[in-house]
Design a protein around this motif. Structure first.
Motif, PDB file in Angstrom:
ATOM      1  N   LYS A 624       0.814  -1.217   0.000  1.00  0.00           N
ATOM      2  CA  LYS A 624       0.000   0.000   0.000  1.00  0.00           C
ATOM      3  C   LYS A 624       0.847   1.266   0.000  1.00  0.00           C
ATOM      4  N   LYS A 625       2.129   1.119   0.280  1.00  0.00           N
ATOM      5  CA  LYS A 625       3.030   2.269   0.219  1.00  0.00           C
ATOM      6  C   LYS A 625       3.472   2.577  -1.201  1.00  0.00           C
ATOM      7  N   ASN A 626       3.245   1.635  -2.126  1.00  0.00           N
ATOM      8  CA  ASN A 626       3.620   1.899  -3.509  1.00  0.00           C
ATOM      9  C   ASN A 626       2.695   2.969  -4.070  1.00  0.00           C
ATOM     10  N   PRO A 627       3.250   4.065  -4.556  1.00  0.00           N
ATOM     11  CA  PRO A 627       2.391   5.185  -4.953  1.00  0.00           C
ATOM     12  C   PRO A 627       1.729   5.019  -6.319  1.00  0.00           C
ATOM     13  N   LEU A 628       2.159   4.046  -7.104  1.00  0.00           N
ATOM     14  CA  LEU A 628       1.727   3.986  -8.502  1.00  0.00           C
ATOM     15  C   LEU A 628       0.711   2.901  -8.812  1.00  0.00           C
ATOM     16  N   THR A 629       0.782   1.769  -8.128  1.00  0.00           N
ATOM     17  CA  THR A 629      -0.022   0.617  -8.537  1.00  0.00           C
ATOM     18  C   THR A 629      -1.512   0.908  -8.495  1.00  0.00           C
ATOM     19  N   SER A 630      -2.011   1.388  -7.370  1.00  0.00           N
ATOM     20  CA  SER A 630      -3.453   1.635  -7.252  1.00  0.00           C
ATOM     21  C   SER A 630      -3.881   2.801  -8.128  1.00  0.00           C
ATOM     22  N   ARG A 631      -3.074   3.862  -8.191  1.00  0.00           N
ATOM     23  CA  ARG A 631      -3.442   5.003  -9.027  1.00  0.00           C
ATOM     24  C   ARG A 631      -3.543   4.589 -10.501  1.00  0.00           C
ATOM     25  N   THR A 632      -2.645   3.715 -10.924  1.00  0.00           N
ATOM     26  CA  THR A 632      -2.630   3.302 -12.328  1.00  0.00           C
ATOM     27  C   THR A 632      -3.897   2.552 -12.702  1.00  0.00           C
ATOM     28  N   ILE A 633      -4.306   1.574 -11.897  1.00  0.00           N
ATOM     29  CA  ILE A 633      -5.488   0.787 -12.263  1.00  0.00           C
ATOM     30  C   ILE A 633      -6.759   1.607 -12.087  1.00  0.00           C
ATOM     31  N   VAL A 634      -6.809   2.478 -11.083  1.00  0.00           N
ATOM     32  CA  VAL A 634      -7.985   3.342 -10.926  1.00  0.00           C
ATOM     33  C   VAL A 634      -8.122   4.250 -12.145  1.00  0.00           C
ATOM     34  N   ASN A 635      -7.028   4.835 -12.570  1.00  0.00           N
ATOM     35  CA  ASN A 635      -7.059   5.715 -13.734  1.00  0.00           C
ATOM     36  C   ASN A 635      -7.504   4.953 -14.984  1.00  0.00           C
ATOM     37  N   GLN A 644     -12.036   8.894 -20.802  1.00  0.00           N
ATOM     38  CA  GLN A 644     -10.679   9.412 -20.659  1.00  0.00           C
ATOM     39  C   GLN A 644     -10.264   9.286 -19.205  1.00  0.00           C
ATOM     40  N   GLY A 645      -8.965   9.161 -18.986  1.00  0.00           N
ATOM     41  CA  GLY A 645      -8.481   9.011 -17.632  1.00  0.00           C
ATOM     42  C   GLY A 645      -8.599  10.291 -16.833  1.00  0.00           C
ATOM     43  N   ILE A 646      -8.641  10.168 -15.520  1.00  0.00           N
ATOM     44  CA  ILE A 646      -8.538  11.364 -14.672  1.00  0.00           C
ATOM     45  C   ILE A 646      -7.228  12.069 -15.012  1.00  0.00           C
ATOM     46  N   ALA A 647      -6.168  11.283 -15.213  1.00  0.00           N
ATOM     47  CA  ALA A 647      -4.957  11.769 -15.873  1.00  0.00           C
ATOM     48  C   ALA A 647      -4.989  11.177 -17.275  1.00  0.00           C
ATOM     49  N   GLU A 648      -5.057  12.019 -18.278  1.00  0.00           N
ATOM     50  CA  GLU A 648      -5.299  11.540 -19.643  1.00  0.00           C
ATOM     51  C   GLU A 648      -4.239  10.565 -20.129  1.00  0.00           C
ATOM     52  N   THR A 649      -2.981  10.800 -19.758  1.00  0.00           N
ATOM     53  CA  THR A 649      -1.892   9.946 -20.221  1.00  0.00           C
ATOM     54  C   THR A 649      -1.806   8.702 -19.340  1.00  0.00           C
ATOM     55  N   LEU A 650      -2.558   7.679 -19.691  1.00  0.00           N
ATOM     56  CA  LEU A 650      -2.561   6.444 -18.913  1.00  0.00           C
ATOM     57  C   LEU A 650      -1.173   5.833 -18.824  1.00  0.00           C
ATOM     58  N   GLU A 651      -0.363   6.080 -19.837  1.00  0.00           N
ATOM     59  CA  GLU A 651       0.964   5.495 -19.899  1.00  0.00           C
ATOM     60  C   GLU A 651       1.995   6.274 -19.101  1.00  0.00           C
ATOM     61  N   ASP A 652       1.644   7.463 -18.608  1.00  0.00           N
ATOM     62  CA  ASP A 652       2.651   8.297 -17.948  1.00  0.00           C
ATOM     63  C   ASP A 652       2.003   9.194 -16.898  1.00  0.00           C
ATOM     64  N   LEU A 653       2.139   8.797 -15.636  1.00  0.00           N
ATOM     65  CA  LEU A 653       1.723   9.658 -14.536  1.00  0.00           C
ATOM     66  C   LEU A 653       2.873  10.533 -14.054  1.00  0.00           C
ATOM     67  N   GLY A 654       4.024  10.442 -14.714  1.00  0.00           N
ATOM     68  CA  GLY A 654       5.197  11.194 -14.314  1.00  0.00           C
ATOM     69  C   GLY A 654       5.091  12.671 -14.637  1.00  0.00           C
ATOM     70  N   SER A 655       6.205  13.368 -14.469  1.00  0.00           N
ATOM     71  CA  SER A 655       6.187  14.823 -14.587  1.00  0.00           C
ATOM     72  C   SER A 655       5.916  15.307 -15.998  1.00  0.00           C
TER      73      SER A 655
END
Length: 920
Positions: A624-635, A644-655
């Motif tokens: 649960k400390k991993n910041p990316l796994t849950s955000r990625t599947i939710v998106n 469309q994703g909450i963050a449009e770039t499903l492939e890149d939540l980075g900067s």
């Protein structure tokens, strides 16, 4: 009284003035935010020369430690708290063009320089990008209306907590949400979103005639429980897993991996918790007491392409497959562009070049080696042989150690750990042909580095068409001590042979010699082929009762034809361990320092006690400390439902990815998934589709078009083109052709001739018969070099690599496909027959019935009239052309009348309507 009122008014005014002054003062001294102000400026203007790829003058802005260090000049570019003595500020403001930065580019604006100066003055604090910070509890916004706490009231639009977040943003954008869509639109929308197909007639009738308050929730629950749910979400996952029924590259031969697709469908339908879903795919083989199903789950990472072309370097393409697994893991499961770190540190995000190879070490010790046989493969036995295996297992449990028993069963199920024949070298009168060892007469070759400790039996897979060939195995040289001497018997196809080995211990190079006295001394024909060699100890329990029967079962099961094979992941045993090195500049042939498995330092560490293998990696990803796994599947789930994703770039939540429109909602849903839903994806889907946000009407107003043309703030319901799979499945369902059959091998529906060109194996597309040709699109055979063309037209992908997001397009080819593809013509014929049968004798009623079957509401007069006009025009043409009438109806339909042909034209047009191929 008047004086009192004035005093109160004066007091209130004074308080407001003081509050305004304080607020203004606070705003004027707002701290500079690194993530939203400094980092974007660095990425845009500086990082190209001073980042992960380049470090001009020894200066990098990628990490704070590097930015605060001295450059090649010996000066400090950034001195926290002291902008005047920071070399970076001096260079940004220099008038000398040879010194001023950015070099040979436009200077920064005075506002940008002032912002950087203020940031340094405040201490030059680095900030972690939001996506790399663990998900924290999020407070749900208050969606009531009012002014400063007064005149508040309940918001009647809100259905659940999702809507509070959406409404909060709508208020900021000065937008109002739309009213709820009508029941027919909701019925079609949620059915296609959850199951990928329209609802059954019974389910539609039940919902449309249910006036209870919970009618919609009951519909959602039925859809989530439907077996079609798993098929729909598997269609999404196959792009991520780069699933195909072929191996890729030039030969692109067949790969039997459909059992992995079956595993996915079952996992989604059973609502397997997402953390376990990932764990089994990443490391099912390493789980204690791993089952066949858990082994099959690891085929997720056996979908990588392999190259069977002659003359290729197997190690090069084995390495390419491992790199593909690393990149797939990050792009699809963690929404991060990790691939570029293969050659250099990430130019924008906090990942170093060395960390790429530390992560690659998790995947680099697997048994697969880019061989034609796709080993290791899980061999699944038929019912009769399964009974035999169970009896053998019971006998071993009583008469062998657990280690011995595990080794026997593992070999029967996988033929592993065997030494692949393509590793042979020092070839004389021999060759490695398509990863098999080919021996001619008087052949000599070497199999290097074989550990013979406690090994006294050799089993080998071979084929030979000639008798009396003598194969001799020598230790350490062609004339060294003989380990075994074997007369190779002729075989009918591939067979597994056995030989006893003379006593030896330790690691040795084995030299093979082959001679056959029955052929000429010089003979260029291959006399024997070898696929693999398995060095082992004798079958255990020789003196135990029942040994003879058990040994017979064992030998039978080694060579018996199996019901299915599936490529799976397995770790190398200790004597085959493969080390991992940094590739200098990404070149696999230039090895740098050796590295151990590890995760990037900028994210959560491996959990305590986690092994440094793929199972430990899975534990890290699902922590649960991993910041990316849950955000990625939710998106990703949000994108599937909302367009469309909450963050449009499903492939890149980075900067460098597009900022999420509702970051707090993304984090809230991620927290819910992990903590409240226990990783249940069905609960996540239900939460979203039960929201008022999802249920809104999709009609657009001029105000919405002006303020939010792409519906990023969700003031209206989703309206997007259906996926390739949904378009085909919907047409099959309406025509009455859709087969409910689930699972099994891939099928071949109609496809025009000439699409496939398979010069190596001569494979052709053989149209499936019976109901198999009408199965859901998820079961369609997928050849990487020639994917199913109609689905490609609707943005399907080749799956040579993972695809995190399909980009929707709108092209004339799509209309040509649905209007002219023989498969859609056939569906239109059956759809027309259904319209005719259920709509009555009147053509207007028939057309109206067809529309109602598709859209679950009566057709309007404005929509009916052009369809009737199309019918009349087609009817006139068919009355004068009997040949075209027969062509349109098709020989199998019978009753070739112009009226029937004209109705087929209308049915075909309806399958091509915008509202039919769109989720409204």
């Amino acid at each position: 009284m008047k004086i009192k009122i004035n005093k109160k008014l004066f007091l209130i005014t004074g308080i407001l003035v003081v509050a305004l002054i304080v607020t203004t003062s606070l705003i004027g001294h707002k701290r500079v935010d690194y993530n939203t102000e400094v980092k974007p400026l660095f990425n845009k203007k500086c990082i190209t020369c001073h980042g992960g790829v380049k470090k001009e003058s020894g200066f990098s802005l990628l990490f704070r430690s590097e930015a605060l260090a001295k450059g090649e000049s010996g000066k400090l570019a950034i001195v926290p708290g002291d902008p005047d003595n920071s070399e970076m500020i001096r260079r940004l403001t220099s008038k000398d063009p040879e010194e001023r930065m950015p070099y040979q580019h436009a200077p920064l604006s005075s506002e940008e320089i002032d912002m950087l100066r203020q940031w340094i003055k405040e201490g030059a604090h680095w900030g972690d990008h939001w996506a790399y910070v663990a998900v924290k509890p999020v407070e749900v916004p208050d969606a009531t209306s009012g002014f400063w706490g007064f005149l508040t009231g309940k918001n009647e639009w809100v259905k659940n907590d999702v809507d509070h977040f959406i409404y909060d943003q709508l208020k900021q954008q000065q937008l109002e949400p739309s009213s709820e869509a009508d029941k027919s639109a909701l019925l079609r929308r949620v059915s296609l979103d959850i199951t990928g197909v329209p609802p059954s007639d019974d389910l539609a009738h039940k919902f449309l005639n249910d006036s209870s308050a919970d009618a919609y929730e009951k519909l959602v629950d039925e859809l989530l429980a439907s077996p079609q749910y798993g098929e729909k979400w598997t269609s999404m996952w196959l792009d991520l897993a780069r699933y195909a029924d072929s191996k890729g590259y030039e030969k692109d031969g067949y790969r039997s991996i459909w059992r992995y697709r079956d595993w996915l469908i079952k996992a989604f339908n059973s609502d397997m918790p997402y953390d376990r879903f990932l764990t089994e795919q990443l490391a099912g083989d390493l789980m204690p007491g791993a089952t066949d199903e858990q082994f099959i789950a690891t085929a997720f990472n056996r979908n990588s392409m392999t190259n069977d072309e002659g003359g290729t370097d197997d190690e090069e393409f084995r390495t390419a497959a491992v790199i593909d697994r690393v990149n797939t893991t990050w792009e699809t499961l963690l929404s991060t562009t990790f691939a570029c770190v293969q050659c250099h540190s990430h130019p924008y995000d906090p990942f170093t070049h060395e960390e790429y190879y530390k992560f690659m070490a998790f995947f680099n010790n697997t048994r697969d080696e880019d061989v034609t046989g796709d080993y290791p493969q899980l061999r699944e036995f038929d019912a009769q042989d399964t009974v035999k295996l169970e009896k053998l297992n019971e006998w071993l449990a009583q008469h062998a150690t657990k280690k011995e028993s595990d080794g026997v069963i593992r070999f029967l199920k996988t033929w592993q750990p065997a030494v692949n024949a393509h590793l042979a070298d020092k070839l004389v009168n021999s060759a490695v042909s398509d990863t098999r060892l080919a021996l001619r007469n008087n052949a000599v070759c070497r199999l290097p580095g074989i550990d013979l400790t406690n090994k006294n039996v050799l089993r080998y897979r071979y084929t030979s068409g000639i008798d009396k060939g003598k194969w001799t195995i020598h230790l350490d040289s062609p004339d060294g001590p003989v380990l075994a001497s074997i007369v190779i018997p002729p075989s009918q196809g591939w067979n597994v042979g056995r030989a006893d080995l003379n006593a030896a211990s330790g690691v040795h190079d084995l030299y093979f010699t082959y001679h056959n006295p029955t052929v000429e001394k010089v003979n260029e024909h291959t006399l024997a082929y070898f696929d693999w060699f398995y060095f082992a100890s004798s079958f255990p329990g020789r003196t135990a009762p029942g040994y003879d029967s058990a040994y017979v079962w064992f030998n039978d099961l080694i060579t018996t034809p199996v019901a299915a094979v599936t490529p799976v992941l397995m770790e190398n045993p200790p004597d085959m361990f493969r080390s991992t090195h940094v590739f200098e500049r990404g070149n696999w042939m230039v090895k740098g320092d050796e590295v151990e498995p590890d995760v990037p330092h900028s994210l959560n560490p491996l959990p305590g006690g986690a092994p440094r293998n793929r199972l430990g990696l899975a534990m890290w990803m699902t922590d649960k400390k991993n910041p990316l796994t849950s955000r990625t599947i939710v998106n990703r789930i949000w994108e599937q439902l909302m367009g469309q994703g909450i963050a449009e770039t499903l492939e890149d939540l980075g900067s460098q990815g597009i900022e999420p429109t509702h970051r707090l909602l993304l984090d809230w849903l991620s927290g819910q998934l992990m903590n409240e839903y226990n990783w249940s994806l069905k609960k996540l889907v239900k939460t979203i589709v039960m929201s008022a946000t999802y249920r809104q009407d999709s009609k657009i107003t001029p105000e919405m078009l002006e303020k939010d043309p792409f519906n990023k703030y969700y003031a209206r319901g989703p309206r997007v083109r259906l996926s390739a799979e949904q378009i085909r499945d919907q047409a099959l369902a309406l025509s009455g052709l859709l087969s409910p059959k689930m699972y099994g091998k891939s099928v071949m529906p109609y496809q025009p001739p000439g699409i496939w060109l398979s010069p190596y194996d001569g494979n052709v597309w053989e149209k499936s018969t019976g109901e198999d040709q009408y199965r859901r699109a998820v079961y369609t055979y997928w050849k990487r070099t020639a994917p199913y063309p109609t689905m490609l037209s609707f943005d399907g992908v080749a799956r040579e690599v993972c695809v995190a997001r399909r980009i929707r397009t709108n092209t004339p080819l799509q209309a040509l496909a649905t209007l002219n593809d023989e498969g859609f013509i056939e569906m239109a014929r059956h759809f027309a027959a259904r319209m005719e049968e259920e709509g009555g004798s009147n053509v207007q009623q028939q057309i109206g019935k067809g529309y109602e079957l598709a859209m679950f509401r009566p057709i309007s007069k404005a929509k009916l009239e052009p369809l009737v006009e199309l019918y009349q025009q087609a009817l006139e043409q068919f009355k004068n052309d009997e040949t075209k009438t027969c062509e349109m109806i098709g020989a199998e339909m019978g009753n070739n009348t112009p009226e029937k042909a004209a109705l087929i034209v209308v049915a075909n047009a309806m399958l091509n309507l915008d509202e039919f191929v769109t989720k409204n």
